[in-house]
Motif scaffolding. Structure first.
Motif, PDB file in Angstrom:
ATOM      1  N   MET A   1      -5.003  11.571  -5.076  1.00  0.00           N
ATOM      2  CA  MET A   1      -3.643  11.753  -4.574  1.00  0.00           C
ATOM      3  C   MET A   1      -3.643  11.660  -3.059  1.00  0.00           C
ATOM      4  SD  MET A   1      -1.711  12.342  -7.270  1.00  0.00           S
ATOM      5  CE  MET A   1      -0.240  13.035  -6.514  1.00  0.00           C
ATOM      6  N   GLY A   2      -2.490  11.318  -2.523  1.00  0.00           N
ATOM      7  CA  GLY A   2      -2.377  11.225  -1.079  1.00  0.00           C
ATOM      8  C   GLY A   2      -1.024  11.689  -0.579  1.00  0.00           C
ATOM      9  N   TRP A   3      -0.989  11.982   0.712  1.00  0.00           N
ATOM     10  CA  TRP A   3       0.265  12.280   1.411  1.00  0.00           C
ATOM     11  C   TRP A   3       0.439  11.245   2.523  1.00  0.00           C
ATOM     12  CZ3 TRP A   3       3.979  15.697   0.082  1.00  0.00           C
ATOM     13  CH2 TRP A   3       3.645  16.739  -0.811  1.00  0.00           C
ATOM     14  N   PHE A   4       1.660  10.780   2.651  1.00  0.00           N
ATOM     15  CA  PHE A   4       2.035   9.834   3.688  1.00  0.00           C
ATOM     16  C   PHE A   4       3.288  10.360   4.367  1.00  0.00           C
ATOM     17  CE2 PHE A   4      -0.700   6.165   2.678  1.00  0.00           C
ATOM     18  CZ  PHE A   4      -1.205   6.580   1.463  1.00  0.00           C
ATOM     19  N   ARG A   5       3.626   9.799   5.521  1.00  0.00           N
ATOM     20  CA  ARG A   5       4.859  10.188   6.186  1.00  0.00           C
ATOM     21  C   ARG A   5       5.474   8.998   6.897  1.00  0.00           C
ATOM     22  NH1 ARG A   5       2.392  14.126  10.972  1.00  0.00           N
ATOM     23  NH2 ARG A   5       1.503  12.459  12.274  1.00  0.00           N
TER      24      ARG A   5
ATOM     25  N   GLU B   1       6.793   2.849  10.800  1.00  0.00           N
ATOM     26  CA  GLU B   1       6.276   2.512   9.484  1.00  0.00           C
ATOM     27  C   GLU B   1       5.660   3.746   8.826  1.00  0.00           C
ATOM     28  OE1 GLU B   1       5.141  -2.193  10.260  1.00  0.00           O
ATOM     29  OE2 GLU B   1       3.574  -0.752   9.758  1.00  0.00           O
ATOM     30  N   ARG B   2       5.590   3.687   7.508  1.00  0.00           N
ATOM     31  CA  ARG B   2       4.944   4.769   6.772  1.00  0.00           C
ATOM     32  C   ARG B   2       3.465   4.810   7.143  1.00  0.00           C
ATOM     33  NH1 ARG B   2       6.141   5.293   0.428  1.00  0.00           N
ATOM     34  NH2 ARG B   2       8.221   5.172   1.352  1.00  0.00           N
ATOM     35  N   GLU B   3       2.940   6.015   7.335  1.00  0.00           N
ATOM     36  CA  GLU B   3       1.546   6.153   7.727  1.00  0.00           C
ATOM     37  C   GLU B   3       0.820   7.163   6.848  1.00  0.00           C
ATOM     38  OE1 GLU B   3       1.191   7.598  11.738  1.00  0.00           O
ATOM     39  OE2 GLU B   3       2.118   9.526  11.292  1.00  0.00           O
ATOM     40  N   PHE B   4      -0.462   6.961   6.734  1.00  0.00           N
ATOM     41  CA  PHE B   4      -1.328   7.845   5.973  1.00  0.00           C
ATOM     42  C   PHE B   4      -1.466   9.195   6.673  1.00  0.00           C
ATOM     43  CE2 PHE B   4      -4.801   9.289   3.469  1.00  0.00           C
ATOM     44  CZ  PHE B   4      -5.748   9.800   4.347  1.00  0.00           C
TER      45      PHE B   4
END
Length: 120
Positions: free
Chosen positions: A34-38, A44-47
């Motif tokens: 699983m991951g979270w991005f913002r 742009e969306r980033e890790f």
């Protein structure tokens, strides 16, 4: 079909803390990383952070290392993001994502996002 629902966002002052949660359904949660991005306005969306299927390995963006902690509870099908020492530049919509693998690659499902706003 995988469903991911984030919660826990809100407005907080700089230096404060928030804990985001992401509840998963639709497939065996414990089999996948699983991951979270913002995504901040105009960017742009980033890790942000990721965790392997057992929770044994985690990774973080340099910008949050030492302040954020990702964890998971496979019994509750939930992944968390504990955010401490928040800064105004952490303001963004935060998304959780499910990988189709046991390591954090090839994300194939995304939540709807939760807003985090950090005031100075």
């Amino acid at each position: 079909q995988v469903q991911l629902v984030e919660s826990g966002g809100g407005l907080v002052q700089a230096g404060g803390s928030l804990r985001l949660s992401c509840a998963a359904s639709g497939r065996t949660f414990s089999n996948y990383a699983m991951g979270w991005f913002r995504q901040a306005p105009g960017k742009e969306r980033e890790f942000v952070a990721a965790i392997t299927w057992t929770g044994g390995v985690t990774s973080y963006a340099d910008s949050v290392k030492g302040r954020f902690t990702i964890s998971r509870d496979n019994a509750k099908n939930t992944v968390y993001l504990q955010m401490n020492s928040l800064k105004p530049e952490d303001t963004a919509v935060y998304y959780c994502a499910s990988s189709r693998r046991r390591v954090p690659l090839d994300y194939d499902a995304w939540g709807q996002g939760t807003q985090v706003t950090v005031s100075s």
